[in-house]
Design a protein around this motif. Structure first.
Motif, short mmCIF file in Angstrom:
data_model
loop_
_atom_site.label_atom_id
_atom_site.label_comp_id
_atom_site.label_asym_id
_atom_site.label_seq_id
_atom_site.Cartn_x
_atom_site.Cartn_y
_atom_site.Cartn_z
N ASP A 1 65.38 -23.82 -39.54
CA ASP A 1 66.53 -24.39 -38.82
C ASP A 1 67.72 -24.52 -39.77
O ASP A 1 68.86 -24.13 -39.42
CB ASP A 1 66.17 -25.76 -38.25
N GLN A 2 67.48 -25.07 -40.93
CA GLN A 2 68.57 -25.22 -41.91
C GLN A 2 69.07 -23.87 -42.40
O GLN A 2 70.27 -23.67 -42.61
CB GLN A 2 68.10 -26.07 -43.10
N PHE B 1 66.70 -21.98 -47.10
CA PHE B 1 65.27 -22.00 -46.79
C PHE B 1 64.47 -22.45 -48.02
O PHE B 1 63.59 -23.33 -47.92
CB PHE B 1 64.81 -20.62 -46.34
N ASP B 2 64.75 -21.86 -49.15
CA ASP B 2 64.01 -22.21 -50.38
C ASP B 2 64.21 -23.68 -50.77
O ASP B 2 63.30 -24.31 -51.31
CB ASP B 2 64.45 -21.30 -51.53
N VAL C 1 57.18 -19.30 -37.57
CA VAL C 1 58.26 -20.09 -36.98
C VAL C 1 59.50 -19.21 -36.80
O VAL C 1 59.63 -18.17 -37.46
CB VAL C 1 58.62 -21.32 -37.84
N ARG C 2 60.40 -19.68 -35.92
CA ARG C 2 61.62 -18.92 -35.64
C ARG C 2 62.74 -19.91 -35.30
O ARG C 2 62.51 -20.93 -34.65
CB ARG C 2 61.42 -17.97 -34.48
N SER C 3 63.96 -19.59 -35.71
CA SER C 3 65.12 -20.41 -35.36
C SER C 3 66.33 -19.51 -35.18
O SER C 3 66.47 -18.48 -35.86
CB SER C 3 65.41 -21.45 -36.45
N ARG D 1 82.27 -23.60 -35.48
CA ARG D 1 81.22 -24.53 -35.04
C ARG D 1 79.91 -23.77 -34.95
O ARG D 1 79.87 -22.65 -34.43
CB ARG D 1 81.56 -25.13 -33.69
N VAL D 2 78.84 -24.34 -35.48
CA VAL D 2 77.51 -23.74 -35.39
C VAL D 2 76.58 -24.71 -34.70
O VAL D 2 76.74 -25.93 -34.79
CB VAL D 2 76.96 -23.36 -36.79
N ARG D 3 75.62 -24.16 -33.99
CA ARG D 3 74.62 -25.01 -33.34
C ARG D 3 73.36 -24.19 -33.09
O ARG D 3 73.41 -22.97 -32.89
CB ARG D 3 75.14 -25.59 -32.04
N LEU D 4 72.23 -24.89 -33.13
CA LEU D 4 70.95 -24.24 -32.86
C LEU D 4 70.81 -24.00 -31.37
O LEU D 4 71.11 -24.87 -30.55
CB LEU D 4 69.80 -25.12 -33.36
#
Length: 532
Positions: free
Chosen positions: A55-56, A82-83, A136-138, A527-530
């Motif tokens: 997600d991050q 991610f790391d 997992v996936r985002s 703007r970013v959003r999941l």
């Protein structure tokens, strides 16, 4: 055989040892359930950490892409994020992959990050004799959000009718309107008439438009980041005590006075004046009859008066004078002089006052008033301008404290301009104000102290002669806008807790040509959003 039968019957009737038998039969299920629970807890721990990390990573990659990174730059940012967010799963050498993807009709407008690890879960490995894969996936989208700088802004954080159009006003304020409120119907139109060409409407809540008044405007509901741009400002003070007064004048009226004089004569007959007057007038045209003067009217220009001059006539009758005869035949003459006054070019010049900056208990104008530049604090009273007076001031700021409000009534002639940065620095020479603070306060025309109780009756009812150049900020008050008003040298911005715009409002000239509001209430950018 009989002995064997009896033995079998005794065994059949014996129930001792049943529990041990049932435990023995259920042990595989118990052991399997316990092992599966342990594996599930372990799997959930790994998946939760990996999901947070992707997600991050997706958000970081979307930020990078949205802010102009090209090529594989977004992948590097995603991998770094991610790391930075894995710990327990780091020993299993996760494999993470970032890629672009389409979303909701867009083309490559999102970043997808996937990650997998292969782990040996104790029970699963024992039973299945193979490791378990955790995947997992985002997905995060990035989009450009415009900035909004409305000239009408309701700053209360919640509640409906933060901006309320009532009665069919004519609102052609293309500089836009906004509402910080996140409630339903934060911006509301009631009634069935009026024009609403406002350019744009932006609110953290929703809009109730009963007759499609905003059909030609850009309407943004549930907007993120709508804020009060002035909430951190501290109002200035001016401790010098002042009293509102008007310059006195004993003769406020001027006029041109025209004087007309006429003389008439009456005649009497008798032995003496008393007898003749008692007997009454006679007709006489004999020798000695006086000729009335025939002088032309005279005009005196620019005379002054303490009250309004009114046309009037004054008559003076003289005594009886003998002009002929003797004894009982004596003729007596009496002159009556009549003077008439008429007036033209009648002008009333009301008292005027020149006020100095400072703190006023009240500011209810009783004459035409000119303000010297500076800071005017209204402590608990009202900034009130009635229709019959004018108020002029360049480089001024009103600060409303302790419940003070504003009442501008229709017909008043007003021309006010806010202070510049340099004027604020000069006004704050002792004590000094920082350059940054002066920069933030520049352009503030009316500033309600955030600690003030505010007012539910504040009203601005302007006309074509109402010029307010600057920002009116009343965060705790409900302000009613009626009539018309304009910004002639700078844009007019009104930011209040609530704003009601009534049926007589005509807000078409908030900004002069070529100018725009430079204070933003919704910051633009990426703007970013999941999304998945």
């Amino acid at each position: 055989m009989n002995a064997l039968k009896k033995f079998c019957k005794s065994i059949r009737r014996n129930t001792s040892g049943n529990a041990a038998l049932l435990v023995g039969l259920g042990m595989p299920v118990l052991v399997g359930g316990t092992g599966y629970a342990v594996d599930t807890a372990q799997w959930y721990l790994y998946k939760r950490e990996l999901q947070y990390a992707v997600d991050q990573a997706a958000l970081a990659g979307a930020w990078a892409r949205g802010n102009g990174d090209t090529g594989t730059g977004y992948q590097l940012r995603a991998a770094q994020e991610f790391d930075d967010n894995i710990s327990v799963t780091a020993d299993y050498t996760p494999v993470d992959v970032a890629s672009l993807a389409d979303w909701d009709g867009g083309t490559q407008n999102s970043v997808v990050v996937t990650a997998t690890i292969t782990v040996d879960l104790p029970f699963s490995q024992l039973v299945l004799e193979r490791p378990t894969t955790v995947s997992v996936r985002s997905q995060a989208i990035y989009e450009t959000v415009p900035a909004y700088n409305p000239c009408i802004l309701a700053v209360k954080p919640s509640g409906d009718k933060a901006v309320w159009f009532n009665g069919g006003p004519n609102v052609n304020a293309a500089c836009g309107l906004g509402a910080v409120s996140d409630s339903d119907d934060a911006v509301t139109i009631t009634g069935s008439s009026g024009t609403y060409d406002v350019g744009f409407v932006v609110t953290a809540g929703t809009v109730l438009d009963r007759h499609d008044g905003f059909a030609n405007s850009d309407v943004v509901e549930n907007a993120e980041g709508v804020f009060d741009p002035f909430e951190d400002l501290v109002p200035p003070n001016n401790p010098n005590t002042q009293t509102l007064s008007c310059g006195a004048t004993s003769d406020p009226w001027t006029a041109d006075e025209t004087e007309t004089v006429s003389v008439t004569y009456s005649y009497y007959q008798g032995r003496n004046a008393s007898q003749a007057e008692r007997d009454g007038t006679i007709t006489y045209s004999g020798t000695g009859t006086s000729t009335p003067p025939n002088d032309p009217p005279t005009t005196n220009v620019g005379l002054t008066y303490s009250s309004e001059p009114v046309a009037n006539t004054q008559s003076v009758t003289g005594g009886l004078y003998q002009i002929a005869g003797s004894g009982r035949d004596s003729i007596w003459e009496q002159a009556t002089t009549t003077t008439s006054y008429t007036y033209s070019n009648v002008v009333y010049s009301p008292p005027t006052g020149t006020q100095q900056p400072g703190t006023y208990a009240d500011f209810d104008l009783a004459c035409d008033t000119t303000l010297a530049g500076g800071i005017y604090v209204i402590d608990g009273g009202s900034l009130k301008v009635n229709a019959s007076y004018s108020l002029t001031g360049n480089g001024v700021m009103f600060v409303l404290k302790n419940g003070a409000d504003i009442q501008i009534n229709g017909g008043a002639a007003i021309n006010l301009s806010a202070m510049t940065k340099n004027e604020l620095l000069a006004a704050y020479s002792v004590p000094a104000i920082s350059s940054d603070a002066a920069e933030e306060l520049a352009g503030m025309l009316i500033f309600e102290d955030p600690d003030s109780a505010g007012s539910d009756t504040a009203r601005i009812n302007g006309n074509a002669s109402t010029s307010l150049n600057g920002t009116i900020y009343m965060p705790n008050s409900a302000v009613e806008l009626l009539g018309s008003m304009s910004g002639t040298s700078a844009c007019l911005m009104i930011a209040a807790g609530e704003i009601q715009i009534g049926g007589t409002a005509d807000l078409s000239t908030f900004c002069p040509p070529g100018e725009e509001i430079d204070t933003f209430s919704v910051n633009g950018g990426t703007r970013v959003r999941l999304v998945a």
